[in-house]
Every structure is written in C-alpha cells, then in structure tokens.
Enzyme design. Structure first.
Site, PDB file in Angstrom:
ATOM      1  N   ASP A   1      59.585  95.052  51.835  1.00  0.00           N
ATOM      2  CA  ASP A   1      60.043  96.767  51.788  1.00  0.00           C
ATOM      3  C   ASP A   1      61.302  96.484  53.648  1.00  0.00           C
ATOM      4  OD1 ASP A   1      59.080  99.422  52.909  1.00  0.00           O
ATOM      5  OD2 ASP A   1      59.686  98.409  55.083  1.00  0.00           O
TER       6      ASP A   1
ATOM      7  N   HIS B   1      63.694 109.751  42.892  1.00  0.00           N
ATOM      8  CA  HIS B   1      62.644 109.602  42.521  1.00  0.00           C
ATOM      9  C   HIS B   1      61.402 110.210  41.935  1.00  0.00           C
ATOM     10  CE1 HIS B   1      64.267 108.590  46.521  1.00  0.00           C
ATOM     11  NE2 HIS B   1      62.965 108.502  46.933  1.00  0.00           N
TER      12      HIS B   1
ATOM     13  N   GLU C   1      68.418  92.531  46.302  1.00  0.00           N
ATOM     14  CA  GLU C   1      66.720  92.696  46.846  1.00  0.00           C
ATOM     15  C   GLU C   1      65.688  92.323  46.226  1.00  0.00           C
ATOM     16  OE1 GLU C   1      66.729  96.475  49.272  1.00  0.00           O
ATOM     17  OE2 GLU C   1      68.950  96.212  49.722  1.00  0.00           O
TER      18      GLU C   1
ATOM     19  N   ARG D   1      54.123 106.715  46.864  1.00  0.00           N
ATOM     20  CA  ARG D   1      54.643 105.858  47.173  1.00  0.00           C
ATOM     21  C   ARG D   1      53.768 105.877  48.884  1.00  0.00           C
ATOM     22  NH1 ARG D   1      57.890 101.905  48.670  1.00  0.00           N
ATOM     23  NH2 ARG D   1      59.683 101.731  49.984  1.00  0.00           N
TER      24      ARG D   1
ATOM     25  N   CYS E   1      69.296 107.437  45.866  1.00  0.00           N
ATOM     26  CA  CYS E   1      68.600 106.069  46.926  1.00  0.00           C
ATOM     27  C   CYS E   1      68.266 104.752  45.978  1.00  0.00           C
ATOM     28  CB  CYS E   1      67.281 106.741  47.098  1.00  0.00           C
ATOM     29  SG  CYS E   1      65.956 106.410  48.607  1.00  0.00           S
TER      30      CYS E   1
ATOM     31  N   ASP F   1      80.246 111.243  64.389  1.00  0.00           N
ATOM     32  CA  ASP F   1      80.358 110.561  64.991  1.00  0.00           C
ATOM     33  C   ASP F   1      79.833 108.912  65.137  1.00  0.00           C
ATOM     34  OD1 ASP F   1      81.184 110.231  67.777  1.00  0.00           O
ATOM     35  OD2 ASP F   1      79.367 110.216  68.320  1.00  0.00           O
TER      36      ASP F   1
END
Length: 821
Positions: free
Chosen positions: A551, A757, A546, A577, A789, A718
């Site tokens: 963002d 993080h 990316e 952040r 992440c 679901d």
C-alpha cells in the site's frame, strides 16, 4: 402484559394496557407501546422514550464497519463482480456479517444498536436507491432497484460511466455523489432500511434504523449533467420528503420505535437558508415521526452555535448526537443550554482512531453532562460511526502486548462505550478501568515513543519557509532541456496492476518462505515487463509499477521508525477497496533509503525518464492512525524530514523525475473554515520541506485524488510542484472551472483523462474530446496526459487498451495542434 382498569363517577371504564415492551434485550426497557381504550375513546400511544433504569444507563453505537473482520464482504463482492459467484452467495455473506455485528453489540449490552449502516458499496448510494434517484443513463425503468443498477451507478458498466465519487467529509472513505436536477423523479425504490430492521428483529434484536437525513443528502449532492451549476438542490426537499415519510411509516408498521437520521452537514459553516431547510424538513416530517424516538446524529466537528440552535429546536426530534472528541467546543454550547425534555447522545469514544479511550477522562465528561441534562436523558455513544476504524484487535496476533494494550478497534470500542454507561450508573468495572489507566500510563512513559533528536529537528522547521530558490517557470525550462519531452507528455500515476502472483510472492517473502535473492529476481522481472509495456505503448515518462509495494502508505511506514502494522486492521475506502492504515505511535525517522534500489533498477532498463515514486508526508499522516498525544503538524514535520532524505538520495542516484504523492492533502482540510488556514499552512509547508533542496533540473511531481480542489487551488499553487496530476474525470471536470474563472497556473498539470476506478475502457475519441476541453482553459505547454489515479486495482486486460487509447488520442491531438500552427 399488564392490564389496568380505571373508572370514574359516570361509571365509564377505561382500560390501560401495556401491550409490548419494545426491546429484545431483556434487561433494557427503552420503549413501551401502549393502548388506552374506553367506550368513548381509543388512543394509541406508540412510544414513550423511556430510558433503562439508572442501574443500567443507555449506550449507543453510531455505526459499525461492514467489510467483516477478515474482509469477507470484499471477497464476496469481487467474486460476484467477476461472475464467479451468484447474487445469493453475496447476500448470504451479507446476512451473516450483519447478524454477527448485531449479536456482538447486543451481547455487550448496547441499548441502541444501529441497522441499515451496512452497504454493498456506500450508504449515500443506498439513499439514492431508496429515493429512486437513478440517473437516466443507467436505464432503470422503475420497481425495486436491483444489484445490477446499483453497481452500475457505483462502478459504471460497458456503456456508461460511474457516478462521481468523492471524500466523505475529511475522511479517507469515499461516497457516490447523487446527481439531481429539477426533473429528477423520486420514488420509494429500495426497501433496504425496512428489510434490515426486520432481519434484525427476526434475530430478537430491536435496532435503531439509520437513514442519511434529507437535508444532508441534498447538500452532499450535485447538479446532474446539463443542469445549471447554480441549481438550488434544496429546492428538491418537497420532492424527497414524501419518500422519507413512506420509509418512516413502513418502519413503524414493522415495529420500529426509534430512528436515527444522520445529518453531518450540520457541523459545516452553513448559510442561514440551509439551516432553515432543516427546520422545514423536520416540520414536514413531524406527523410521520409521531410516536418514534427520533435521534438526529452529527459528527466529525463542532456544531456551530447557530446550527446548534436550529438542531435543538427541530420538531419531532427527541434526541441529539454530538461528536465530543473532534467537537470539544460543543460542550460549551450544551453547558449554555440544552432542551430539558430531550436526550443527549454523547459521543465520547473516538470513532475515527484506534487508541484506547481515556475512560477516566470520558467518565468525568459524562458526569459533567449528567449534571446538565439529567441522568435519565444521557446516552453514552461513539463520536461517529466505527466505519473508520479497524474491526477487532482479536485478529492481531503479531502486535506486541504493550502496544496492543494502548489500542481499541471497533469491537473494543463497543465494550468501552458499555463500560462507561455502566460506570455512569454506579456499576464501574474497577478492574477494567484500572487496566485502562495502566495502559495509558505505559504509553506516556514508554521509551519507544520518544526520540529527542527527531523532536528537535522537527521543532527547528517552524520558523522557515523551505522554498526552491528558482521559480517554477525557470525550472520547467531547465527540466525541458534535460528531459526533451514532446508537447502533451504522457505518463501514468505510479502503480500497475497488482496480480495474485505478485501478492503471493510478497507474502512468501515476508513469511521467509523464499529468499531475498528469489524475491528480488521476481520483482525485477515484473518491473522489466512493466517498463517494456510502457515503451511499447510509447508513454513518455515511465513508472516502475510498484510491484514491491503493498500500500502506498504502509510500504513507507514499514521502513520508518515510530510505525506499527496490523495483520487485519482493514478499513473500507470505497466499494470493496480496503486500506490497512499503519499506526503512528512514536517519533518518526528514516533509518535507511527506502526506494532508491528499485527506482535505480527501473531507470537502468530504459532511456526514458523513470519517475521515483514517494508518498508525501501529509498523505502518510492522513492515511495512518495517528498518535493523539501531540499536534498532528508535529508528526507531519517529522515525516517530511524523512521523505526529504529520500528525495535527495533519489536525485543522487540519477533519478530526474520524482513524484511525491499528496493524494490526501485536501482530505485533511478541517471542516470548519476558522481552522483551515492553519492546516493548509503547515500541510503545504511540509510538502515543500521534502523537495526544497533539489536542483532545478530535477522535476518534482505530485498527485491528488478524489476531492473538491477548487477551494484550495491557491494552496495547491503554493506547494510549488513542477507538475501536478489530479483526478478530473468522475468529478465532471469541476477542476477545470477554476482555470475558466481566471486562476493563473504556471506549473505543469495533468487533469486525469479517464477514470481508473471503473473497469470501463474509454475510446480514443472520448479521451481526445476530454483533452480538448482541457486545452480550452489550459496552455498547451503545461498540459500532461495521464489517467486519474494509479492502476493497482485494475486488470491488465483493462489497463493495456485504456492506456493505448490514451496515447493514441494524445498523438492525434499533437498532429492536430501541429497542423493548426
């Protein structure tokens, strides 16, 4: 100073002296400090909560953004963490920011200006420091908690991990979760609240110090590692109240005449024993609070009826704050009865969105409340802290004037609050109110807001289910035949480090300083490097990193209609952040493909599967400033249709693995249980809309970040994704407990194996141990190995060894599993 002598028959004189008006703003007289003395008697009356004269009326701001209008605190923090600047340099930036915020509110005429809402990382962590509740692993041995221990708790260090981070109620702000147990020792270890009060006072500004209330602090905590999960955190109330008493006593000694306790957990559906804890806490604090005007502030939702009854009966409390934007039903409770001797802080100006207030409507609400509680007992306030909005419209030269007239950032909301307070006192600024009405009318009638075709398409979605035709088990079989992945396949979440050079190239391209050809060449080379690195590390399913994206929401918003963008509309997410939420002002559609060019380019560089990376509709919604003139689900359905078009175009381009991130799905869950089923229904439906048309062999991934997922695990199932990657490491593997408790999950799942993080690099053994814990509750054939992440905020010096250890741990486990067979 006034001096009055009183006498009576016995001839004993009593002197009544007004010693000091406790306010720095000369037009305001909220508090009077008095002393009465005689030869027989001496009484000190510390505080009369006297509101300003009716010609002024009172105003209040719950809290204010702390990053600064140009993210000054962010850059100061990161410079300090990188050892490029000193603690003194960081503190100077903080002092300058605080003073400018206080002065700004004072200049606007604000009566109740908050202090201690500033933080170097997070206000809950500040409270942990105040209480000295430092987990033993950080090696704190007592004394005032310094920045080294404070930041170790927030970010971890070379030897120990950080504390858990999770979402602050239903916002995109994160807080550091306190770790407590029966052996936790509490001691007054950070004097920040008092120091900041004194700092403001030295500037001639009398503030209302803000503390996270004792009950909410405990309810937001978790049992420390090794402590039984059933441990009653509220049993620690008796241990923390003495520290709160010390803080209050010191604030009073410093001259504070008012104090604000934030107790936002009162808006939750609390059991009776939890409500009783509020009664107990404030009863115990009552003597310490004597002489102070005490405000208990709630926000983010309606206060339930029983909680309202508990709140308005608290001892030692003189004022109650309510969110009347998200908590409109609270108005009915106030109308049904409000204590005659208490103050109402009415949160009518939205602290969570950036739309200009409907001043006429708010004034009407305030006038109705005035009739209930009385003019002298009503204070105009924001619905919650302005922490969740952008800072100042003044810094937005690129927004067109029409759109700008529809908006109000934090600085403008301070003006709105004070304009309402003056209007309520009969000093209405007709020009200001007239301009506001004109702007609202312009927004309602503007053709740029409405697209009839989009509205019809979204409306048509409501009656159907939008599910893939085949069940997940059959799809996974078809996908495995095509992808041929090993057991425990490895992948990353999407982004790779965003270097200064990359950001500079994107800025130059946006500013038209370099050509499109030059820009594409640089980004292509960066993608190539990221692909090569992943192949060298032997990762199984690749990402393109990316590099072309700013963002994860803004990037898509820039390519969709109905979105506007700010230059400096930054909002703190956690620590340093910040995010810059797009503004959804109109109907949403996709004019052309958004990611196909880059994903196809990346796939051409490798024979391994390359994930197409998209942000899901619910996350785009929850991480934007959303239009407030239609239901949120209608906007989400519009976004879902746009993402559906993109998914199908990626599939046509040969991308066989597509990740649709729904990082914020849990975050948007309403706080009140009665509203949750409806939200989950349309949120999950929106995700299914995006991918219901793809072939069985196209593997759909999704990702979710820091949140408590256990209570919505059935909604996650679901969603019907083929693979879900999810935060796991900082939350002490809470996610795994749902599978231990018997929840059956047949799709692929990747509970993160390390925390991105934190700059800390986990060892091979640590990751292997974490994966073994996962294998104890999850089937080998559905488990994926990935970080928590995206890697955007990390440096390559951290990313390479961490990913290398992740792959090494995976290979070690594959060997062990093969031997066991």
């Amino acid at each position: 100073m006034s001096h009055i002598e009183l006498g009576w028959d016995e001839g004993v004189l009593c002197e009544f002296t007004i010693l000091e008006r406790r306010t720095s703003q000369p037009s305001l007289t909220p508090f009077i400090f008095c002393s009465i003395s005689s030869s027989l008697l001496r009484i000190s009356l510390w505080c009369f909560p006297v509101l300003p004269p009716q010609s002024i009326m009172a105003s209040h701001i719950v809290g204010y953004p702390r990053m600064g209008p140009k993210r000054e605190l962010k850059f100061a923090l990161e410079s300090f963490w990188d050892k490029k600047s000193s603690a003194e340099d960081l503190q100077k930036v903080a002092v300058d920011l605080r003073s400018s915020i206080w002065k700004q509110m004072a200049d606007a005429g604000t009566t109740y200006i908050p202090s201690n809402t500033f933080s170097y990382y997070d206000q809950v962590l500040d409270t942990t420091a105040m209480l000295g509740a430092v987990p033993p692993r950080y090696g704190w041995t007592g004394g005032e908690i310094g920045l080294d221990v404070f930041f170790s708790m927030a970010r971890g260090n070379a030897s120990v991990p950080a504390m858990e981070m999770t979402k602050w109620f239903d916002t995109n702000y994160h807080f550091i979760v306190p770790e407590l147990g029966p052996d936790t020792k509490f001691t007054y270890a950070s004097h920040k609240a008092v120091n900041e009060y004194k700092e403001a006072k030295a500037l001639g500004i009398n503030t209302i110090p803000v503390l996270i209330g004792p009950v909410s602090y405990l309810l937001l905590s978790k049992p420390a590692k090794g402590v039984e999960k059933t441990f009653n955190l509220l049993s620690l109330l008796d241990k923390i109240i003495p520290v709160y008493k010390e803080v209050v006593t010191e604030l009073k000694a410093a001259g504070a005449s008012q104090i604000q306790f934030d107790e936002p957990t009162l808006v939750l559906d609390l059991e009776s024993h939890k409500l009783e804890a509020f009664t107990k806490a404030y009863s115990e604090l009552e003597s310490s609070l004597s002489g102070l005007c005490v405000l208990v502030e709630t926000y983010f939702a309606d206060v339930p009826a029983q909680a309202y009854k508990t709140l308005t009966s608290l001892k030692g409390v003189s004022a109650f704050g309510f969110d009347l934007v998200r908590g409109t039903k609270t108005l009915d409770l106030i109308k049904g009865g409000f204590p005659s001797d208490k103050f109402l802080f009415a949160g009518v100006v939205d602290g969570r969105n950036i739309w200009a207030d409907d001043l006429a409507a708010s004034l009407s609400t305030l006038q109705a409340l005035e009739g209930i509680v009385g003019k002298d007992k009503l204070v105009v306030s924001t619905s919650c802290s302005l922490l969740h909005t952008a800072v100042d419209l003044v810094n937005e030269p690129k927004l067109d004037q029409e759109l700008k007239s529809w908006l109000a950032f934090a600085a403008q909301k301070v003006v709105e609050v004070n304009a309402l307070a003056k209007a309520l006192a009969g000093q209405k600024n007709k020009e200001f109110f007239s301009a506001n009405a004109a702007a609202l009318a312009s927004r309602r009638s503007s053709p740029r807001v409405t697209n009839e075709a989009v509205q019809k398409a979204a409306a048509a979605l409501r009656g159907s289910d939008h599910r893939r035709a085949t069940n997940v088990s059959a799809r996974l079989d078809a996908q495995q035949k095509k992808l041929n992945l090993p057991i425990l396949p490895t992948t990353t979440i999407g982004s790779f480090p965003q270097t200064m050079e990359l950001r500079k190239v994107r800025r130059e391209y946006k500013a038209k300083k370099i050509s499109e050809e030059e820009y594409v060449k640089v980004i292509k080379e960066e993608i190539n490097q990221v692909v090569k690195l992943q192949e060298e590390l032997d990762i199984d399913v690749l990402v393109h990193g990316e590099p072309e994206r700013n963002d994860m929401v803004e990037y898509f918003g820039e390519q969709l209609s109905g979105f506007a963008f700010t230059s400096n509309g930054w909002v703190q997410s956690y620590g340093s952040r910040c995010v810059k939420p797009p503004i959804i002002y109109g109907d949403v559609s996709r004019p052309k493909a958004m990611t196909v060019f880059w994903s196809s380019m990346a796939q051409s560089m490798s024979k391994r599967p390359m994930k197409g990376m998209l942000t899901g509709p619910v996350t785009i919604l929850n991480w934007s400033f959303v239009r407030n003139d239609q239901p949120r689900f209608e906007t989400t359905y519009q976004i879902a249709l746009a993402i559906k078009d993109e998914v199908e175009d990626l599939e046509k381009a040969g991308i066989t693995v597509i990740q649709i991130d729904e990082a914020a799905l849990r975050e948007g869950l309403p706080l009140r249980k009665s509203e949750q089923a409806f939200y989950l229904d349309w949120a999950v439906h929106s995700f299914r809309i995006t991918n219901c048309g793809v072939q069985d062999t196209t593997q759909i991934h999704t990702h979710m970040c820091y949140s408590n997922f256990n209570d919505i695990i059935h909604s996650i199932i679901d969603m019907d994704a083929d693979v879900i990657t999810i935060e796991n490491s900082r939350s002490d593997e809470k996610l795994l407990s749902v599978f231990r408790e018997g929840v059956k999950y047949g799709a692929g799942i990747g509970p993160g194996v390390y925390d991105i993080h934190s700059p800390r690099i986990p060892s091979v053994e640590e990751i292997a141990d974490r994966v073994n814990k996962m294998l104890a509750v999850l089937e080998t054939n559905i488990l994926w190995i990935n970080p928590d992440c995206g890697l955007k905020t990390r440096k390559y010096g951290e990313v390479k060894p961490a990913l290398s250890n992740m792959v090494a741990a995976t290979k070690l486990l594959r060997t062990q599993l093969a031997s066991a067979k």
